[in-house]
Design a protein around this motif. Structure first.
Motif, PDB file in Angstrom:
ATOM      1  N   SER A 122      36.171  -6.155 -37.176  1.00 56.23           N
ATOM      2  CA  SER A 122      35.617  -6.690 -35.926  1.00 56.23           C
ATOM      3  C   SER A 122      35.866  -8.182 -35.884  1.00 56.23           C
ATOM      4  O   SER A 122      36.300  -8.792 -36.876  1.00 56.23           O
ATOM      5  N   MET A 123      35.588  -8.805 -34.738  1.00 57.22           N
ATOM      6  CA  MET A 123      35.850 -10.235 -34.586  1.00 57.22           C
ATOM      7  C   MET A 123      34.966 -11.045 -35.531  1.00 57.22           C
ATOM      8  O   MET A 123      33.760 -10.816 -35.620  1.00 57.22           O
ATOM      9  N   ARG A 124      35.582 -11.992 -36.221  1.00 59.41           N
ATOM     10  CA  ARG A 124      34.834 -12.854 -37.123  1.00 59.41           C
ATOM     11  C   ARG A 124      33.858 -13.712 -36.314  1.00 59.41           C
ATOM     12  O   ARG A 124      34.194 -14.207 -35.238  1.00 59.41           O
ATOM     13  N   SER A 125      32.659 -13.939 -36.854  1.00 57.56           N
ATOM     14  CA  SER A 125      31.626 -14.662 -36.117  1.00 57.56           C
ATOM     15  C   SER A 125      31.865 -16.168 -36.087  1.00 57.56           C
ATOM     16  O   SER A 125      31.346 -16.868 -35.216  1.00 57.56           O
ATOM     17  N   ALA A 126      32.639 -16.693 -37.037  1.00 56.79           N
ATOM     18  CA  ALA A 126      32.921 -18.127 -37.091  1.00 56.79           C
ATOM     19  C   ALA A 126      34.153 -18.361 -37.954  1.00 56.79           C
ATOM     20  O   ALA A 126      34.436 -17.587 -38.869  1.00 56.79           O
ATOM     21  N   LEU A 127      34.875 -19.424 -37.643  1.00 59.41           N
ATOM     22  CA  LEU A 127      36.030 -19.833 -38.441  1.00 59.41           C
ATOM     23  C   LEU A 127      36.068 -21.356 -38.509  1.00 59.41           C
ATOM     24  O   LEU A 127      35.777 -22.038 -37.513  1.00 59.41           O
ATOM     25  N   PRO A 128      36.434 -21.926 -39.658  1.00 58.89           N
ATOM     26  CA  PRO A 128      36.622 -23.380 -39.730  1.00 58.89           C
ATOM     27  C   PRO A 128      37.707 -23.827 -38.761  1.00 58.89           C
ATOM     28  O   PRO A 128      38.716 -23.132 -38.567  1.00 58.89           O
ATOM     29  N   ALA A 129      37.503 -24.977 -38.166  1.00 59.31           N
ATOM     30  CA  ALA A 129      38.436 -25.461 -37.148  1.00 59.31           C
ATOM     31  C   ALA A 129      39.859 -25.569 -37.671  1.00 59.31           C
ATOM     32  O   ALA A 129      40.819 -25.247 -36.962  1.00 59.31           O
ATOM     33  N   GLU A 130      40.021 -26.020 -38.947  1.00 61.22           N
ATOM     34  CA  GLU A 130      41.386 -26.216 -39.450  1.00 61.22           C
ATOM     35  C   GLU A 130      42.169 -24.918 -39.496  1.00 61.22           C
ATOM     36  O   GLU A 130      43.405 -24.906 -39.383  1.00 61.22           O
ATOM     37  N   GLN A 131      41.477 -23.787 -39.661  1.00 61.80           N
ATOM     38  CA  GLN A 131      42.161 -22.497 -39.674  1.00 61.80           C
ATOM     39  C   GLN A 131      42.632 -22.116 -38.271  1.00 61.80           C
ATOM     40  O   GLN A 131      43.770 -21.668 -38.083  1.00 61.80           O
ATOM     41  N   LEU A 132      41.772 -22.320 -37.282  1.00 63.21           N
ATOM     42  CA  LEU A 132      42.164 -22.022 -35.904  1.00 63.21           C
ATOM     43  C   LEU A 132      43.274 -22.947 -35.421  1.00 63.21           C
ATOM     44  O   LEU A 132      44.102 -22.556 -34.594  1.00 63.21           O
ATOM     45  N   PHE A 133      43.292 -24.173 -35.937  1.00 59.25           N
ATOM     46  CA  PHE A 133      44.298 -25.128 -35.467  1.00 59.25           C
ATOM     47  C   PHE A 133      45.712 -24.716 -35.883  1.00 59.25           C
ATOM     48  O   PHE A 133      46.680 -25.131 -35.241  1.00 59.25           O
ATOM     49  N   VAL A 134      45.853 -23.942 -36.923  1.00 64.40           N
ATOM     50  CA  VAL A 134      47.176 -23.449 -37.284  1.00 64.40           C
ATOM     51  C   VAL A 134      47.732 -22.618 -36.129  1.00 64.40           C
ATOM     52  O   VAL A 134      48.886 -22.794 -35.697  1.00 64.40           O
ATOM     53  N   ASP A 152      31.886 -20.315 -31.206  1.00 67.39           N
ATOM     54  CA  ASP A 152      31.796 -19.899 -29.803  1.00 67.39           C
ATOM     55  C   ASP A 152      32.620 -18.630 -29.603  1.00 67.39           C
ATOM     56  O   ASP A 152      33.854 -18.657 -29.755  1.00 67.39           O
ATOM     57  N   PRO A 153      31.989 -17.499 -29.252  1.00 65.85           N
ATOM     58  CA  PRO A 153      32.732 -16.238 -29.088  1.00 65.85           C
ATOM     59  C   PRO A 153      33.848 -16.339 -28.054  1.00 65.85           C
ATOM     60  O   PRO A 153      34.895 -15.713 -28.210  1.00 65.85           O
ATOM     61  N   HIS A 154      33.624 -17.141 -27.008  1.00 65.95           N
ATOM     62  CA  HIS A 154      34.651 -17.280 -25.975  1.00 65.95           C
ATOM     63  C   HIS A 154      35.912 -17.912 -26.561  1.00 65.95           C
ATOM     64  O   HIS A 154      37.032 -17.465 -26.286  1.00 65.95           O
ATOM     65  N   VAL A 155      35.729 -18.967 -27.389  1.00 67.55           N
ATOM     66  CA  VAL A 155      36.880 -19.624 -28.007  1.00 67.55           C
ATOM     67  C   VAL A 155      37.530 -18.699 -29.031  1.00 67.55           C
ATOM     68  O   VAL A 155      38.757 -18.516 -29.043  1.00 67.55           O
TER      69      VAL A 155
END
Length: 631
Positions: free
Chosen positions: A474-486, A458-461
């Motif tokens: 540029s902004m990555r189009s997707a990331l695994p949740a565990e990476q964002l959770f850090v 989700d680009p907004h998230v």
């Protein structure tokens, strides 16, 4: 330079007798028996008869030969009249304990086998059959068998009695009890497993509430005659359990809706009550309770969103290491949060460890055991209600976590359904927005979802996270949740706060994920890194190559020092435990001597080969040697 420290070998603990491979020591006789699934079940019941029902070992026999005409058949467990000679005419109770997959109607091992043993024993009055469910029988004077017995009597009793508060005993094998109850609902009520779980949950709440509020008479019980009649079953529901559930809903309005009712039919409800009535859920040991709760929930949690259990040894390791980084006098004031709380493993571990510390503190004041227990219970509840928080995107797991916290000391009112990758301002629940803002927690502990089902696109998230653009054109189009959770977890803790997080070890060593490591060391001090065995999540299907990171969030001034290249270097604790207590199939692995003998502890139980459980002590020793300076 990072220092590596191996956990102490568990062989250094005090140990007692060795058991040859393939053998198990009999709890009653001390003899070595063949280690089979059936024998393990029987030994658990042998222990239960002594420690829960209070019978003397000298009045119990294992595999006692029952003469039946010309034949002799061996009964699993036989209880003789107190102090009487071990002869067939002196048998008082017979217990047949079967594997959990054996049905009561089984031609060879079902209830008819037990009935035949009882019929052949002239003075045997009671029988108990345990397999997929528990069935009790009373032999009447005319030799007929009365079914529907709620339980067998305890030592010194001639018949089962309605339990009083003082009669409640901690459960030794609560996992088996919960399994039988859940299966009974599923088979006899026609509910799906998730629905069966929720009905079971209601009765557990009633049981815990009754224990909490009662000192003498209890309401959570069923008499033998009530189980045997429709009118009696109706009375159990209308006079006792339904009013209990109304009180539960009033106490926990954030868990149960006002119009919810118990949907179990009366026969099923009476069975569940009979299984639980003599046990104390509140006094049952934390590890026994935790294993049982995992068993109850497990069938309903199968990773649809990358969700899975965090094993209790991992929870305890992370919590104990985190606790060691704070001054002990501050523990009751720390704000603790799990951003993916699931069933509540980390939060329960925090409660259990806090209880141990407070118990030691209160005991040192010279108070009685009863005073210590009451004082600690009150302090734990007060602390949890003020400072323990949980978030999960799955409403089913939120309710599951709340129940777990109720059983372990509370904090249940602070668990909310929310997506912790969103900003708190986007959550639907206004209380969650108010109570769990960014930057207020002292400690975050979490095991985020992982895998392809947990990818965030989700680009907004993504736009809210530095990791989405860090070291990228540029902004990555997707990331695994565990990476964002850090990054999300660091958002929720204050500068100087701690984060303990379970991650795939690819984040720590994959060349393609260097941008995460580069971003992380500029915003947090790495206190510890623990590479867990591959088998750690074998029973839950979690991370195949797991690690645990313990971090301290840098302050703004420390971040500036880092960016200027002036932040002091520091040591990092590292450990690589080799064993997790289970193999790759999830079976328990026990410690063995060089000759292959199984090693027992002082309770005559096999010692689990689990080095994860020793990491926290190694970490504490490292800290005492100056490895980490507290803020």
């Amino acid at each position: 330079m990072a220092k590596r420290q191996e956990p102490n070998s568990p062989f250094s603990e005090k140990i007692v007798p060795l058991i040859p491979a393939g053998k198990i020591r009999c709890f009653i006789t001390g003899n070595l028996l063949k280690d089979t699934p059936e024998e393990n079940v029987r030994q658990r019941w042998a222990r239960s008869l002594v420690e829960e029902y209070k019978y003397e070992k000298s009045d119990i026999a294992i595999e006692f030969a029952i003469k039946m005409g010309r034949a002799r058949k061996k009964a699993d467990l036989v209880i003789f009249k107190q102090g009487a000679e071990k002869k067939q005419e002196n048998i008082f109770i017979i217990v047949e304990a079967k594997r959990v997959d054996v049905l009561p109607k089984d031609a060879r091992q079902g209830v008819e086998q037990l009935k035949s043993y009882m019929a052949a024993s002239s003075h045997c009055r009671y029988g108990l059959w345990v397999g997929t469910e528990k069935q009790g029988f009373e032999k009447l004077r005319d030799g007929s068998m009365e079914e529907g017995l709620s339980d067998i009597p305890s030592r010194g009793e001639l018949e089962p009695k309605v339990p009083q508060f003082r009669d409640l005993v901690p459960a030794l094998d609560l996992k088996a009890v919960f399994r039988r109850c859940h299966n009974y609902i599923y088979v006899n009520q026609g509910l799906q497993k998730a629905e069966a779980f929720h009905e079971m949950l209601k009765l557990i709440f009633c049981k815990v509430y009754d224990e909490t509020e009662s000192v003498g008479e209890l309401r959570f019980y069923v008499r033998n005659e009530e189980r045997r009649s429709e009118a009696g079953q109706r009375r159990v529901l209308s006079d006792r359990i339904a009013p209990l559930f109304e009180a539960v809903k009033e106490r926990y309005p954030y868990i149960f809706k006002g119009n919810e009712t118990i949907q179990l039919n009366r026969r099923v409800l009476a069975y569940i009550v009979s299984e639980l009535q003599r046990l104390s859920l509140l006094r049952t040991k934390a590890d026994v309770k935790g294993a049982a709760y995992e068993e109850l929930v497990g069938a309903n949690l199968r990773g649809d969103r990358g969700e899975y259990f965090t094993p209790r040894n991992v929870c305890d390791m992370a919590i104990r290491m985190s606790i060691a980084t704070f001054p002990q006098e501050k523990l009751t004031r720390l704000r603790v949060i799990d951003l993916c709380c699931g069933t509540g493993g980390f939060l329960v571990s925090w409660i259990n460890n806090l209880r141990v510390i407070l118990t030691e503190y209160e005991t040192a004041k010279g108070r009685t055991a009863e005073e210590v227990e009451a004082t600690v219970a009150a302090r734990v509840k007060e602390t949890c209600q003020a400072n323990l928080f949980g978030i999960d995107i799955n409403p089913f797991l939120v309710r599951t976590c709340q129940m777990n916290l109720v059983m372990h000391g509370d904090g249940s009112a602070n668990v909310f359904p929310a997506d912790s990758l969103l900003s708190p301002s986007e959550w639907d629940d206004p209380e969650a927005r108010q109570r769990i803002p960014y930057g207020h927690a002292d400690l975050a502990v979490t095991n985020p979802p992982f895998g392809s089902k947990a990818t965030v696109d989700d680009p907004h998230v993504l736009s809210r996270y530095q990791l989405a653009t860090f070291d990228a054109a540029s902004m990555r189009s997707a990331l695994p949740a565990e990476q964002l959770f850090v990054e999300a977890a660091l958002n929720f803790i204050r500068p100087g706060g701690r984060l303990a997080i379970v991650l795939p070890d690819s984040i720590l060593n994959n060349p393609g994920l260097e941008f995460i490591r580069k971003w992380l060391v500029g915003r947090a001090q790495v206190i510890a890194s623990v590479d867990l065995p591959k088998e750690t999540f074998a029973t839950s299907g979690g991370v195949p190559n797991p690690s645990v990171l313990l971090l301290e969030k840098l302050t703004k001034s420390e971040i500036k020092l880092y960016e200027a290249g002036a932040l002091d270097t520091y040591d990092v604790f590292m450990a690589i435990p080799k064993t997790a207590g289970i193999d790759k199939r999830g079976n328990a692995v026990h410690l063995r001597s060089p000759e292959g003998f199984e090693i027992l502890n002082e309770a005559m139980e096999p010692m689990v080969n689990d080095q994860i459980s020793h990491v926290a002590e190694a970490f504490k020793r490292w800290m005492m040697g100056g490895g980490y300076a507290r803020h």
